[in-house]
Design an enzyme around this catalytic site. Sequence first.
Site, PDB file in Angstrom:
ATOM      1  N   ARG A 108      45.294  46.757  40.624  1.00  0.00           N
ATOM      2  CA  ARG A 108      44.221  45.762  40.529  1.00  0.00           C
ATOM      3  C   ARG A 108      44.745  44.595  39.706  1.00  0.00           C
ATOM      4  O   ARG A 108      45.078  44.745  38.542  1.00  0.00           O
ATOM      5  CB  ARG A 108      43.038  46.422  39.816  1.00  0.00           C
ATOM      6  CG  ARG A 108      41.728  45.790  40.114  1.00  0.00           C
ATOM      7  CD  ARG A 108      40.622  46.610  39.543  1.00  0.00           C
ATOM      8  NE  ARG A 108      40.607  46.598  38.091  1.00  0.00           N
ATOM      9  CZ  ARG A 108      39.532  46.957  37.387  1.00  0.00           C
ATOM     10  NH1 ARG A 108      38.446  47.371  38.006  1.00  0.00           N
ATOM     11  NH2 ARG A 108      39.549  46.923  36.071  1.00  0.00           N
ATOM     12  N   THR A 112      42.225  38.623  38.974  1.00  0.00           N
ATOM     13  CA  THR A 112      41.274  38.515  40.108  1.00  0.00           C
ATOM     14  C   THR A 112      40.497  39.813  40.344  1.00  0.00           C
ATOM     15  O   THR A 112      39.518  39.830  41.068  1.00  0.00           O
ATOM     16  CB  THR A 112      42.047  38.215  41.402  1.00  0.00           C
ATOM     17  OG1 THR A 112      42.881  39.373  41.672  1.00  0.00           O
ATOM     18  CG2 THR A 112      42.911  36.970  41.256  1.00  0.00           C
ATOM     19  N   ASP A 205      41.330  53.681  31.188  1.00  0.00           N
ATOM     20  CA  ASP A 205      42.187  53.400  32.344  1.00  0.00           C
ATOM     21  C   ASP A 205      42.801  54.718  32.818  1.00  0.00           C
ATOM     22  O   ASP A 205      43.671  55.290  32.142  1.00  0.00           O
ATOM     23  CB  ASP A 205      43.300  52.406  31.972  1.00  0.00           C
ATOM     24  CG  ASP A 205      44.050  51.949  33.222  1.00  0.00           C
ATOM     25  OD1 ASP A 205      43.970  50.768  33.579  1.00  0.00           O
ATOM     26  OD2 ASP A 205      44.690  52.824  33.860  1.00  0.00           O
ATOM     27  N   ASP A 208      46.671  54.851  33.226  1.00  0.00           N
ATOM     28  CA  ASP A 208      47.431  54.785  31.964  1.00  0.00           C
ATOM     29  C   ASP A 208      47.275  56.064  31.158  1.00  0.00           C
ATOM     30  O   ASP A 208      48.226  56.557  30.558  1.00  0.00           O
ATOM     31  CB  ASP A 208      47.000  53.557  31.160  1.00  0.00           C
ATOM     32  CG  ASP A 208      47.453  52.267  31.843  1.00  0.00           C
ATOM     33  OD1 ASP A 208      46.881  51.201  31.559  1.00  0.00           O
ATOM     34  OD2 ASP A 208      48.392  52.352  32.682  1.00  0.00           O
TER      35      ASP A 208
END
Length: 214
Positions: A108, A112, A205, A208
């Site tokens: 991602r 944006t 995340d 991660d």
Amino acid sequence: MIHNFPNLRIIKHPLIQHKLTQMRKKETNKKDFRTLLREISLLMGYEITRDMPIREIEIETPLMSMKAPTIAGEMVAIVPILRAGLGMADGLLELMPTAYEGHIGLYRDPETKKPVEYLVKLPFVDDRMFILVDPMLATGNSAVYAIDILVRHGVALEKIKFLALVAAPEGIETFNKSYPTIPIYAAALDDCLNAKAYIEPGLGDAGDRLFGTY
Ligand SMILES: O=P(O)(O)OC[C@H]1O[C@H](OP(=O)(O)OP(=O)(O)O)[C@H](O)[C@@H]1O
Ligand SMILES: O=c1cc[nH]c(=O)[nH]1
Ligand SMILES: [Mg+2]
């Protein structure tokens, strides 16, 4: 807030809920995060394969012959959206070791929030069920982009299931603008997205935490 998402199936099994809570805790380390994701995915896999087609075959037991049930049709394809999807694919493959596995690599764009494609490798379609997996359904852009790829690859809409761990209402709204008939399975529908399009309360995340990256 009450939402009406007819294609959303929240899997409420106590073990799944317990393990998801463990994953959400910020103090849960990478090893446990990965183990928990694999365990939850195996449990969710049991649920989402309830409707797999069965056919009868003739077999010989040590005592006599009989007609016995076996999985019908082509073996399913499991397609993780890289990277975090890999953590869910592990559990599904444990459940279905003969499943085919495709890979759709997307990240991602931090600005944006749109997906950037970096790898696509898929099994032959052959009327196979495709289970697309990604722990997080946040804006929904990654999931929609990945399904667009499956459709271009020739997979029929009714042969696609989407498996997530945590979904945000915004993600389901976006998903349903394109694919309202594709079932979304998740362990939790969370509240919303924050300014960085992370799911709140979420679990941070996923990629991660799974791989120890930043
Ligand atoms: O619904 P969306 O707004 O598209 O967000 C969800 C995606 O974002 C994260 O991936 P990321 O881009 O962080 O890559 P990673 O899985 O490799 O960490 C997550 O793993 C999903 O794939
Ligand atoms: O909360 C989120 C949203 C997108 N991607 C993640 O890994 N976590
Ligand atoms: Mg990802």
